[in-house]
Scaffold this motif. Structure first.
Motif, short mmCIF file in Angstrom:
data_model
loop_
_atom_site.label_atom_id
_atom_site.label_comp_id
_atom_site.label_asym_id
_atom_site.label_seq_id
_atom_site.Cartn_x
_atom_site.Cartn_y
_atom_site.Cartn_z
N GLY A 48 0.81 -1.22 0.00
CA GLY A 48 0.00 0.00 0.00
C GLY A 48 0.83 1.25 0.00
N PHE A 49 1.78 1.37 0.94
CA PHE A 49 2.52 2.63 0.95
C PHE A 49 3.66 2.66 -0.05
N THR A 50 4.06 1.50 -0.63
CA THR A 50 5.00 1.53 -1.75
C THR A 50 4.33 2.10 -2.99
N THR A 51 3.11 1.65 -3.28
CA THR A 51 2.37 2.16 -4.43
C THR A 51 2.13 3.65 -4.30
N MET A 52 1.73 4.07 -3.12
CA MET A 52 1.50 5.48 -2.89
C MET A 52 2.80 6.28 -3.03
N GLY A 53 3.90 5.71 -2.58
CA GLY A 53 5.18 6.41 -2.67
C GLY A 53 5.64 6.58 -4.11
N VAL A 54 5.44 5.56 -4.96
CA VAL A 54 5.85 5.68 -6.35
C VAL A 54 5.02 6.72 -7.08
N VAL A 55 3.73 6.80 -6.78
CA VAL A 55 2.90 7.85 -7.38
C VAL A 55 3.42 9.23 -6.97
#
Length: 378
Positions: A338-345
Motif C-alpha cells: 500500500g505505501f509503496t504504491t502510494m510512494g511511487v505515485v
C-alpha cells in the motif's frame, strides 16, 4: 666433427636461433560507458584467442568523437585516421549507435583494404555483450588479416541458438565511396528485437533508481507517511490481489508517463519517410522500456525495504487490532504494498524537480544522451 675456425660457418651442434614473432597491434576505439567496459574486457583476452604465428597487442582508446559519429562510413574514416595516428596495424571501433541499412540492423562494417572495422554494440542484443563482442571481433580479425576461412561464419556466429534467435548474415557491400567492403547484418524482424534489447541494455535502466534523487526522496517520504497511517493499512487490506496488481502497475505507468511528458523524452518525427518513422519508433520504444525497467526496479527495491521496516516497527498485535483480524506475514506484504504504491505515485511529482539534463543522464547511456542533447540543440 671438428669446429670451424673463422669461416663464418656454424659450429658443431649449434642450433638455428628462432625467428622473433611478428608484432601486430590491434586498436579498439570506443564510446565511453558500456563500449569502453567491453573493449577493456576484450583487451585482456583477445591476444590468446587471436593466436597465430604473430604476437598480438591490443590497445584501447576511448574517443567519443570517433565512435559517436552518425554513420558507419564516417566512423570508418575516423577509425582509419586514428589507426594512422597511433601507428596500429588494425583498428576496430565499438559504438553505441544503433545502425540499420535497407531495413536490417547492421552488426559490423569493415574496410579490408584500410584494415578498419566498426561494431554496433546494440545490435548484439541485451544479454552477453562481452561474449558476442568477442565473437564478432575474432570474425572481423579474420576478415581484416585475410586469414584463411575469414569469410566463414565461425566463433559461434552461426550457432544453432543464434540462427533461431537472430541470424547474422555476411554481405559484400559495394557502395559508391568504397568505404564498406564487408557487412554483417541481422534479420529484419528478429534482428530488430535484438537491437531493441541492446539499446535498452546500453541505457542501463537500473541506474535510474539513484539517478532520480528527487523522485526517490519523494517516494521514500510518502512511504514513511503511509507506514504511520492506519487508514492506508485498512485500504490495502480491503483490496483484493487483482486490484493490488493493477494499482502497482498503474503507479509505475504514472511515473513513466510523467517522466516522458515532463522532460520531453518522447521523440517526434522530422519527416514522413518510412526510415524516419521506423527510427523514431525504435528510439521511443527503447525509452519506454528503459523507464519501465528502471521504475520497476525502484518499485521492487522500495517494496522490499518497506516490508522490512513494517516487520520491524509494526507489532503484530497492533496490526491485528487495526485490521480487526489476525495478521500473518501476507498482511505485512499487503501493508508494504500500500505505501509503496502510494510512494511511487508521489515520486512522479518529485521527478518534476529534476532537470531535463539530469533525467537524460539517468535514463540513457552516453551515446543516446549525447544524441538527445544534439537533437534538442538543433
Amino acid at each position: 666433427m671438428s669446429a670451424e675456425d673463422d669461416g663464418g660457418t656454424k659450429r658443431s651442434g649449434e642450433q638455428d636461433a628462432p625467428n622473433p614473432a611478428e608484432q601486430v597491434t590491434l586498436g579498439l576505439i570506443t564510446d565511453p560507458d558500456l563500449p569502453e567496459r567491453v573493449a577493456r574486457h576484450l583487451a585482456d583476452e583477445l591476444p590468446e584467442h587471436l593466436g597465430d604465428e604473430r604476437e598480438w597487442t591490443v590497445e584501447v582508446d576511448v574517443d567519443p568523437v570517433t565512435a559517436g559519429l552518425h554513420g558507419t562510413r564516417d566512423i570508418l574514416r575516423a577509425t582509419r585516421d586514428r589507426l594512422q595516428q597511433r601507428n596500429w596495424d588494425y583498428a576496430i571501433t565499438f559504438t553505441d549507435l544503433p545502425v540499420r541499412a535497407n531495413g536490417r540492423p547492421v552488426v559490423a562494417d569493415a574496410n579490408v583494404d584500410e584494415h578498419v572495422a566498426v561494431v554496433s554494440l546494440p545490435t548484439l542484443g541485451g544479454t552477453q555483450p562481452y561474449r558476442r563482442s568477442r565473437q564478432v571481433v575474432l570474425q572481423l580479425a579474420d576478415e581484416l588479416t585475410g586469414r584463411e576461412g575469414g569469410a566463414d561464419h565461425r566463433y559461434g556466429l552461426d550457432s544453432g541458438l543464434t540462427e533461431v534467435v537472430a541470424p547474422i548474415r555476411r554481405e559484400g557491400e559495394h557502395d559508391d565511396d568504397g568505404e564498406v567492403d564487408i557487412r554483417y547484418t541481422a534479420t529484419r524482424t528478429r534482428g530488430r528485437l535484438r537491437l531493441l534489447s541492446g539499446m535498452v541494455r546500453t541505457n542501463q535502466p537500473w541506474r535510474l533508481v539513484f539517478g532520480l534523487r528527487n523522485a526517490l526522496a519523494a517516494a521514500v517520504a510518502t512511504s514513511a507517511f503511509g507506514l504511520s497511517s492506519s487508514t492506508i493499512w485498512q485500504i490495502g487490506d480491503q483490496l483484493g490481489p487483482m486490484r493490488q496488481i493493477i494499482a502497482a502497475v498503474g503507479s509505475v505507468a504514472v511515473l513513466v508517463g510523467w517522466l516522458i511528458a515532463a522532460h520531453g523524452l518522447w521523440e517526434k518525427r522530422r519527416s514522413d519517410s518510412p526510415q524516419d518513422r521506423e527510427q523514431v519508433l525504435l528510439y521511443n520504444t527503447s525509452t519506454v522500456l528503459t523507464l519501465l525497467i528502471g521504475v520497476g526496479v525502484m518499485y521492487a527495491g522500495l517494496f522490499v525495504v518497506n516490508v522490512l521496516i513494517a516487520l520491524l516497527l509494526v507489532p503484530p498485535n497492533l496490526l491485528s487490532s487495526t485490521l480487526g483480524h489476525p495478521a500473518d506475514f501476507t498482511r505485512y506484504l499487503t501493508l508494504a504494498w500500500g505505501f509503496t504504491t502510494m510512494g511511487v505515485v508521489a515520486g512522479a511529482l518529485g521527478s518534476s524537480l529534476e532537470s531535463d539534463a539530469a533525467v537524460r543522464q539517468a535514463a540513457y547511456g552516453y551515446r543516446e544522451e549525447q544524441r538527445r542533447r544534439e537533437r534538442e540543440t538543433e
